[in-house]
Scaffold this active site. Structure first.
Site, PDB file in Angstrom:
ATOM      1  N   THR A  27      16.657 -40.242  29.523  1.00  0.00           N
ATOM      2  CA  THR A  27      17.196 -40.248  30.889  1.00  0.00           C
ATOM      3  C   THR A  27      16.117 -40.659  31.893  1.00  0.00           C
ATOM      4  OG1 THR A  27      18.728 -38.498  30.295  1.00  0.00           O
ATOM      5  CG2 THR A  27      18.278 -38.767  32.643  1.00  0.00           C
ATOM      6  N   ARG A  50      23.636 -26.791  29.090  1.00  0.00           N
ATOM      7  CA  ARG A  50      24.148 -28.144  29.377  1.00  0.00           C
ATOM      8  C   ARG A  50      25.611 -28.285  29.001  1.00  0.00           C
ATOM      9  NH1 ARG A  50      19.614 -32.084  27.009  1.00  0.00           N
ATOM     10  NH2 ARG A  50      19.120 -30.283  25.730  1.00  0.00           N
ATOM     11  N   ASP A  55      14.197 -12.769   4.548  1.00  0.00           N
ATOM     12  CA  ASP A  55      15.388 -13.623   4.604  1.00  0.00           C
ATOM     13  C   ASP A  55      15.598 -14.227   5.992  1.00  0.00           C
ATOM     14  OD1 ASP A  55      16.034 -11.455   6.064  1.00  0.00           O
ATOM     15  OD2 ASP A  55      17.822 -10.890   4.923  1.00  0.00           O
ATOM     16  N   GLU A  78      15.945 -12.539   8.834  1.00  0.00           N
ATOM     17  CA  GLU A  78      16.487 -11.603   9.829  1.00  0.00           C
ATOM     18  C   GLU A  78      15.336 -10.951  10.589  1.00  0.00           C
ATOM     19  OE1 GLU A  78      19.250  -8.917   8.006  1.00  0.00           O
ATOM     20  OE2 GLU A  78      20.704 -10.513   7.622  1.00  0.00           O
ATOM     21  N   LYS A  99      24.863 -42.607  34.881  1.00  0.00           N
ATOM     22  CA  LYS A  99      24.528 -42.276  33.486  1.00  0.00           C
ATOM     23  C   LYS A  99      25.724 -41.653  32.780  1.00  0.00           C
ATOM     24  CE  LYS A  99      22.347 -38.546  31.664  1.00  0.00           C
ATOM     25  NZ  LYS A  99      21.321 -37.518  31.515  1.00  0.00           N
ATOM     26  N   ARG A 159      26.705 -40.197  28.779  1.00  0.00           N
ATOM     27  CA  ARG A 159      26.179 -39.993  27.436  1.00  0.00           C
ATOM     28  C   ARG A 159      27.348 -39.663  26.525  1.00  0.00           C
ATOM     29  NH1 ARG A 159      20.780 -37.697  25.861  1.00  0.00           N
ATOM     30  NH2 ARG A 159      20.552 -37.006  28.007  1.00  0.00           N
ATOM     31  N   SER A 215      14.941 -35.782  25.145  1.00  0.00           N
ATOM     32  CA  SER A 215      14.534 -37.005  24.426  1.00  0.00           C
ATOM     33  C   SER A 215      13.699 -37.924  25.315  1.00  0.00           C
ATOM     34  CB  SER A 215      15.775 -37.773  23.966  1.00  0.00           C
ATOM     35  OG  SER A 215      16.430 -38.332  25.088  1.00  0.00           O
TER      36      SER A 215
HETATM   37  C1  R5P Z   1      21.542 -33.855  31.712  1.00  0.00           C
HETATM   38  O1  R5P Z   1      22.526 -33.842  32.390  1.00  0.00           O
HETATM   39  C2  R5P Z   1      20.247 -33.228  32.103  1.00  0.00           C
HETATM   40  O2  R5P Z   1      20.188 -32.945  33.459  1.00  0.00           O
HETATM   41  C3  R5P Z   1      19.097 -34.114  31.715  1.00  0.00           C
HETATM   42  O3  R5P Z   1      19.181 -35.303  32.462  1.00  0.00           O
HETATM   43  C4  R5P Z   1      19.147 -34.478  30.275  1.00  0.00           C
HETATM   44  O4  R5P Z   1      19.480 -33.393  29.501  1.00  0.00           O
HETATM   45  C5  R5P Z   1      17.824 -35.054  29.824  1.00  0.00           C
HETATM   46  O5  R5P Z   1      17.905 -35.311  28.473  1.00  0.00           O
HETATM   47  P1  R5P Z   1      17.091 -36.473  27.774  1.00  0.00           P
HETATM   48  O6  R5P Z   1      15.645 -36.259  28.101  1.00  0.00           O
HETATM   49  O7  R5P Z   1      17.385 -36.258  26.309  1.00  0.00           O
HETATM   50  O8  R5P Z   1      17.615 -37.770  28.255  1.00  0.00           O
END
Ligand code: R5P
Length: 505
Positions: A410, A273, A210, A212, A377, A379, A407
């Site tokens: 950034t 984060r 399951d 666990e 930046k 988000r 991802s």
């Molecule tokens: C955010 O504040 C972290 O320091 C990284 O800049 C961020 O998590 C990077 O994420 P991603 O690659 O998705 O843009």
């Protein structure tokens, strides 16, 4: 290109970088590669084609049939920096410097197996201190019968001074220390144990139908100083939350079994984060993770490049140890960037402090000014905005430093901003290579020369393959081994980080 992330463990122990698409920086290594390329006929030049011009730039070895050995045909003097005093005609197995001989033999084996030239980098250490960065090129040569059976090589050695470390050399095994490594952190755990001169402590992990789990130590832990390595990145079939739960249960079992002290070592700490409320009624996940670890009985937590060091330290009431990979990156880039004018850029304002510390460190090692820059930046709901870029990057090689790549958005946008502002070469440096889905696509399109990460999280083979040629992975095993030994003996982590792990500036 093959990076160390894709190669076998013994190569990782010998070299810090392995590249089958070599772009040497040193005069000798460049000359040797040019010579090999221009003399090439078919797969490789013949031994006779290159040997006449070897006097000034390198050496050539021939494989000794049936002996797993190589003999120096020409260039013993050039190879002496690695092998000690040897003469032409001698075999690698006779060289006074055993480690240097093993390095050459392993590299020659790889080069003849692959049939391509390779470039490796490593650090020569004397008496526990860094002394020189080495760039070593090896390229296959054909014998008269057309088989690959000899190797052309050249060395570039760059000496540099390092501050004397004010700590003891790494400890040998200590029967009071137990190091466990859970799940996919096992490979890293084995490398750390090797550095510490001990073996991983055995444990059992079971997963029931399951989903666990049960995790238990297979060795007595009473009165022991126990370290549990578990990086908490999500991977296919095992989310960060799964791993966190497994770590919590294991610490609970250790506490019940009478461990004297338990340190959770999470090179990548999940949920770090979310360390503050950015929207009404937001959770503060970092603090809840801290409370969970404390409640099962952890005495101490160690991580590398916490997302926000202050938030990490504030979240825990137990001792929190914030390690960083700055020395590893600094050593790498000091060697990689050569004489280029350099700038360090933070891809967001939250990382500015980290980038500034790195900039100062690089400036000290390079002994010349290093410029800085940063990017705006924001988000929200997965959308990244903010176009303001400030900094002096025109005509410079730029290192964009962040704690992690998920991802890739950034880093990709920061790279584009650097290029738009005149940067000539763009490198990414990120401690945790999470590489979420689509990261490779975002990074592939961006103007990036190289992506340098560490192995705090188990490397994604898929990502490494798709970023082929641009991904370099630095190992954190020495840093973690030294940190564990230091914590066990009550030494100073600050001094360890200032001096850098063995092999770092
Ligand atoms: C955010 O504040 C972290 O320091 C990284 O800049 C961020 O998590 C990077 O994420 P991603 O690659 O998705 O843009």
């Amino acid at each position: 290109m093959t990076t160390l992330a894709e190669t076998r463990p013994f190569l990782k122990r010998l070299f810090e970088r392995l590249d089958f698409a070599p772009r040497p920086i040193g005069v000798q290594t460049k000359h040797a590669l040019d010579h090999w390329l221009t003399s090439r006929r078919g797969v490789a030049p013949t031994f006779a084609d290159v040997v006449a011009d070897l006097r000034h730039c390198g050496f050539a070895f021939r494989a000794v049939p049936d002996a797993r050995d190589y003999e120096i045909v020409i260039g013993a003097k050039a190879a002496a920096a690695l092998l000690g005093a040897v003469a032409d005609g001698a075999r690698l197995s006779e060289a006074p410097n055993r480690r240097g001989a093993v390095r050459l033999r392993r590299l020659f084996d790889e080069v003849l197996r692959a049939g391509e030239p390779a470039l490796v980098e490593f650090t020569l250490v004397a008496k526990g201190r860094d002394r020189a960065g080495v760039e070593l090129l090896a390229a296959p040569l054909a014998l008269a019968d057309g088989t690959l059976g000899a190797v052309l090589g050249a060395l570039n050695i760059e000496r540099y001074e390092t501050p004397a470390p004010s700590r003891e050399p790494p400890a040998q095994s200590d029967e009071q220390i137990l190091l466990f490594a859970l799940g996919s952190s096992r490979a890293l755990g084995e490398r750390i144990a090797h550095e510490m001169g001990c073996s991983l402590a055995p444990h059992e992990e079971r997963r029931f139908e399951d989903g666990e789990r049960k995790v238990r130590p297979l060795v007595g832990v009473r009165d022991k100083d126990v370290y549990v390595l578990s990086s908490l990145e999500g991977e296919t079939g095992d989310s960060g939350a799964d791993k966190l739960l497994r770590l919590l249960f294991f610490i609970g079992a250790l506490r019940d079994a009478g461990a004297a002290r338990i340190t959770a070592v999470a090179p990548y700490l999940c949920y770090a984060r979310k360390d503050r409320r950015t929207k009404p009624l937001d959770p503060v996940a970092t603090r809840y993770v801290a409370q969970l670890l404390e409640s099962v009985g952890a005495d101490r937590i160690a991580t590398i490049d916490a997302h926000n060091v202050a938030a990490f330290e504030n979240a825990f009431r137990i001792e929190s140890v914030a390690l960083d990979a700055q020395a590893l990156f600094a050593r790498y880039f000091a060697h990689r960037l050569g004489a280029d004018p350099v700038a360090v850029v933070s891809p967001d304002l939250g990382g500015e402090k980290r980038a500034e510390l790195f900039r100062q460190r690089l400036e000290t090692i390079l002994a010349r000014p290093v410029a800085k820059g940063f990017m705006d930046k924001h988000r929200s709901m997965g959308e990244i905005t903010g176009e303001i870029f400030a900094g002096d990057v025109a005509g410079r090689a730029v290192v964009i430093l962040d704690d992690l790549i998920s991802s890739g958005a950034t880093m990709a946008r920061a790279a584009r901003a650097c290029r738009a502002n005149g940067a000539t070469r763009i490198f990414l440096a990120a401690t945790h290579a999470l590489f979420a889905r689509d990261a490779e696509a975002a990074l592939r399109e961006a103007p990036i020369e190289e992506i340098v990460v560490t192995d705090t999280v188990a490397p994604s083979q898929a990502a490494a393959l798709r970023l082929r040629g641009r991904l370099v992975t630095l190992g954190v095993e020495t840093l973690l081994a030294e940190a564990i030994v230091c914590l066990h003996s009550g030494g100073s982590i600050d001094e360890l980080l200032d001096a850098g792990p063995k092999g770092a500036p």
